[in-house]
Write a protein that holds these residues in place. Structure first.
Motif, PDB file in Angstrom:
ATOM      1  N   MET A 176       0.797  -1.099   0.159  1.00 27.05           N
ATOM      2  CA  MET A 176      -0.089  -0.095  -0.021  1.00 27.05           C
ATOM      3  C   MET A 176       1.028   1.411   0.063  1.00 27.05           C
ATOM      4  SD  MET A 176      -2.923   1.042   2.590  1.00 27.05           S
ATOM      5  CE  MET A 176      -4.150   2.113   2.365  1.00 27.05           C
ATOM      6  N   SER A 177       0.781   2.227  -0.799  1.00 25.81           N
ATOM      7  CA  SER A 177       1.573   3.190  -1.229  1.00 25.81           C
ATOM      8  C   SER A 177       1.187   4.400   0.046  1.00 25.81           C
ATOM      9  CB  SER A 177       1.459   3.959  -2.494  1.00 25.81           C
ATOM     10  OG  SER A 177       0.003   4.158  -2.704  1.00 25.81           O
ATOM     11  N   ALA A 178       2.096   4.975   0.367  1.00 28.22           N
ATOM     12  CA  ALA A 178       2.022   6.281   1.173  1.00 28.22           C
ATOM     13  C   ALA A 178       1.297   7.254   0.929  1.00 28.22           C
ATOM     14  CB  ALA A 178       3.442   6.948   1.597  1.00 28.22           C
ATOM     15  N   PRO A 179       0.519   8.003   1.605  1.00 24.62           N
ATOM     16  CA  PRO A 179      -0.376   9.195   1.071  1.00 24.62           C
ATOM     17  C   PRO A 179       0.616  10.241   0.563  1.00 24.62           C
ATOM     18  CG  PRO A 179      -0.866   8.499   3.426  1.00 24.62           C
ATOM     19  CD  PRO A 179       0.407   7.708   3.061  1.00 24.62           C
ATOM     20  N   THR A 180       0.166  10.927  -0.563  1.00 23.24           N
ATOM     21  CA  THR A 180       0.904  11.793  -1.154  1.00 23.24           C
ATOM     22  C   THR A 180       1.033  13.141  -0.186  1.00 23.24           C
ATOM     23  OG1 THR A 180       0.266  11.527  -3.236  1.00 23.24           O
ATOM     24  CG2 THR A 180       0.935  13.662  -2.984  1.00 23.24           C
ATOM     25  N   LEU A 181       2.291  13.867   0.059  1.00 19.07           N
ATOM     26  CA  LEU A 181       2.454  14.919   0.767  1.00 19.07           C
ATOM     27  C   LEU A 181       2.146  16.265  -0.182  1.00 19.07           C
ATOM     28  CD1 LEU A 181       3.322  16.857   2.999  1.00 19.07           C
ATOM     29  CD2 LEU A 181       5.611  16.381   2.463  1.00 19.07           C
ATOM     30  N   LEU A 182       0.872  17.007   0.162  1.00 16.68           N
ATOM     31  CA  LEU A 182       0.683  18.269  -0.563  1.00 16.68           C
ATOM     32  C   LEU A 182       1.018  19.322   0.249  1.00 16.68           C
ATOM     33  CD1 LEU A 182      -0.541  19.656  -2.669  1.00 16.68           C
ATOM     34  CD2 LEU A 182      -2.598  19.450  -1.883  1.00 16.68           C
ATOM     35  N   ILE A 183       2.324  20.100  -0.066  1.00 14.37           N
ATOM     36  CA  ILE A 183       2.612  21.232   0.517  1.00 14.37           C
ATOM     37  C   ILE A 183       1.771  22.385   0.096  1.00 14.37           C
ATOM     38  CG2 ILE A 183       4.441  22.944   0.884  1.00 14.37           C
ATOM     39  CD1 ILE A 183       6.351  20.481   0.317  1.00 14.37           C
ATOM     40  N   ILE A 184       0.870  23.181   0.937  1.00 16.71           N
ATOM     41  CA  ILE A 184       0.271  24.198   0.711  1.00 16.71           C
ATOM     42  C   ILE A 184       0.816  25.636   1.061  1.00 16.71           C
ATOM     43  CG2 ILE A 184      -2.043  25.221   0.819  1.00 16.71           C
ATOM     44  CD1 ILE A 184      -3.177  22.660   1.051  1.00 16.71           C
ATOM     45  N   ALA A 185       1.093  26.418   0.203  1.00 18.66           N
ATOM     46  CA  ALA A 185       1.699  27.731   0.302  1.00 18.66           C
ATOM     47  C   ALA A 185       0.650  28.887   0.016  1.00 18.66           C
ATOM     48  CB  ALA A 185       2.861  27.911  -0.415  1.00 18.66           C
ATOM     49  N   HIS A 186       0.651  29.852   0.501  1.00 16.40           N
ATOM     50  CA  HIS A 186      -0.208  30.865   0.390  1.00 16.40           C
ATOM     51  C   HIS A 186       0.022  31.311  -0.968  1.00 16.40           C
ATOM     52  CE1 HIS A 186      -1.660  35.128   0.279  1.00 16.40           C
ATOM     53  NE2 HIS A 186      -2.678  34.661   1.049  1.00 16.40           N
ATOM     54  N   GLY A 187       1.202  31.870  -1.381  1.00 19.49           N
ATOM     55  CA  GLY A 187       1.459  32.274  -2.842  1.00 19.49           C
ATOM     56  C   GLY A 187       1.714  33.680  -2.884  1.00 19.49           C
ATOM     57  N   SER A 188       2.315  34.487  -3.902  1.00 19.80           N
ATOM     58  CA  SER A 188       2.501  35.889  -3.811  1.00 19.80           C
ATOM     59  C   SER A 188       2.790  36.430  -5.281  1.00 19.80           C
ATOM     60  CB  SER A 188       3.880  35.866  -3.144  1.00 19.80           C
ATOM     61  OG  SER A 188       4.537  37.139  -3.104  1.00 19.80           O
ATOM     62  N   ARG A 189       2.702  37.484  -5.360  1.00 22.87           N
ATOM     63  CA  ARG A 189       3.132  38.129  -6.879  1.00 22.87           C
ATOM     64  C   ARG A 189       4.514  38.031  -7.013  1.00 22.87           C
ATOM     65  NH1 ARG A 189      -1.354  41.409  -5.197  1.00 22.87           N
ATOM     66  NH2 ARG A 189      -3.009  41.179  -6.517  1.00 22.87           N
ATOM     67  N   ASP A 190       5.460  38.093  -5.880  1.00 26.68           N
ATOM     68  CA  ASP A 190       6.743  38.075  -5.907  1.00 26.68           C
ATOM     69  C   ASP A 190       7.466  36.487  -6.498  1.00 26.68           C
ATOM     70  OD1 ASP A 190       9.561  37.973  -5.406  1.00 26.68           O
ATOM     71  OD2 ASP A 190       9.167  39.533  -3.918  1.00 26.68           O
ATOM     72  N   PRO A 191       7.888  36.518  -7.629  1.00 25.21           N
ATOM     73  CA  PRO A 191       8.495  35.224  -8.124  1.00 25.21           C
ATOM     74  C   PRO A 191       9.558  34.314  -7.137  1.00 25.21           C
ATOM     75  CG  PRO A 191       9.389  36.997  -9.263  1.00 25.21           C
ATOM     76  CD  PRO A 191       8.310  37.729  -8.379  1.00 25.21           C
ATOM     77  N   ARG A 192       9.886  35.051  -6.250  1.00 28.26           N
ATOM     78  CA  ARG A 192      10.834  34.763  -5.186  1.00 28.26           C
ATOM     79  C   ARG A 192      10.100  33.622  -4.422  1.00 28.26           C
ATOM     80  NH1 ARG A 192      13.637  39.372  -2.178  1.00 28.26           N
ATOM     81  NH2 ARG A 192      11.263  40.007  -2.427  1.00 28.26           N
ATOM     82  N   HIS A 193       9.095  33.774  -4.123  1.00 27.74           N
ATOM     83  CA  HIS A 193       8.047  33.092  -3.272  1.00 27.74           C
ATOM     84  C   HIS A 193       7.796  31.638  -3.685  1.00 27.74           C
ATOM     85  CE1 HIS A 193       4.803  32.273  -0.357  1.00 27.74           C
ATOM     86  NE2 HIS A 193       4.260  31.522  -1.459  1.00 27.74           N
ATOM     87  N   ALA A 194       7.138  31.319  -5.109  1.00 28.04           N
ATOM     88  CA  ALA A 194       7.365  30.127  -5.397  1.00 28.04           C
ATOM     89  C   ALA A 194       8.418  29.571  -5.755  1.00 28.04           C
ATOM     90  CB  ALA A 194       6.645  30.364  -7.124  1.00 28.04           C
TER      91      ALA A 194
END
Length: 250
Positions: A1-19
């Motif tokens: 049985m495979s492990a659950p996927t880890l989904l990292i949820i970030a807020h997001g930003s207009r600044d490209p350095r964030h992503a």
């Protein structure tokens, strides 16, 4: 049985350095546990958004996801925004179950990451007892989040620093520059600013500007993809997986 996927949820930003920082952190997590599927999604501004990633996972016959908020305190986004987005998305995919993991902070690993950044900025171990630190966070209108930052500052002070004061880039006071000046007024010989934020952006830039304007001796970088932060993400993932119950489902 495979492990659950880890989904990292970030807020997001207009600044490209964030992503770019979120992607670098995801890559470090994957390198630490290569067998684990690790995805990243954003609440706004950046792609992919959370519903898009969950739809893609459902189409690939994934059945379990652990959604991990990339947040340092449990404020509005963790309490309201992320649960709402996850419930709406999982309602469209009834075979997909989602557990929302705890936020990252507080944790000793975050203090380790903060100290790593201070040392990288030039602080020597011998400087510790003569240095006052400004723990500069983004800020929040949530009293719980503000109380957590204040408690972290109090605990960190007891590890040998001359002083530690909290500061905030928005929503709360004091500002970074005010905390730096207050430490100077107290006669602290050396003042360092440690941004308690994960990725660059508008508010971290405000912290940096305040530090420079007030004449701080040292300004650390944001936490970014620090190895301690990557380990903490995996710890929160394991904790949520070990909880053994579905926190969100259709």
């Amino acid at each position: 049985m495979s492990a659950p996927t880890l989904l990292i949820i970030a807020h997001g930003s207009r600044d490209p350095r964030h992503a770019a920082t979120v992607d670098a952190l995801r890559a470090r997590v994957r390198s630490m546990r290569p067998e684990l599927r690790v995805e990243a999604a954003f609440l706004e501004f950046n792609a992919p958004r959370v519903p898009q990633v969950l739809a893609r996972l459902a189409a690939a016959d994934a059945t379990e996801v652990i959604a991990l908020p990339l947040l340092l305190t449990r404020a509005f986004h963790a309490k309201t925004d992320i649960p709402a987005v996850l419930r709406e998305a999982t309602a469209r995919h009834p075979r997909l179950s989602v557990r929302q993991a705890a936020v990252l902070g507080p944790s000793p690993l975050l203090l380790d990451a903060l100290e790593r950044r201070l040392h990288e900025a030039g602080l020597r171990p011998a400087d510790r007892s003569s240095t006052g630190v400004v723990l500069a966070s983004a800020g929040s209108t949530d009293p719980e989040a503000i109380a957590v930052i204040a408690e972290i500052a109090r605990e960190w002070r007891h590890t040998g620093w001359c002083a530690v004061r909290p500061a905030f880039a928005s929503a709360s006071l004091p500002r970074t520059e005010d905390a730096v000046r207050a430490l100077r007024a107290d006669g602290v010989p050396r003042v360092a600013v440690a941004p308690y934020v994960i990725a660059p952006g508008r508010l971290p830039d405000r912290i940096a500007h305040g530090a420079r304007a007030a004449g701080a001796d040292l300004l650390a970088s944001v936490l970014g993809p620090a190895p301690e932060l990557a380990r903490l993400l995996l710890r929160r993932y394991d904790e949520a997986r070990g909880a053994g119950r579905v926190l969100l489902s259709a």
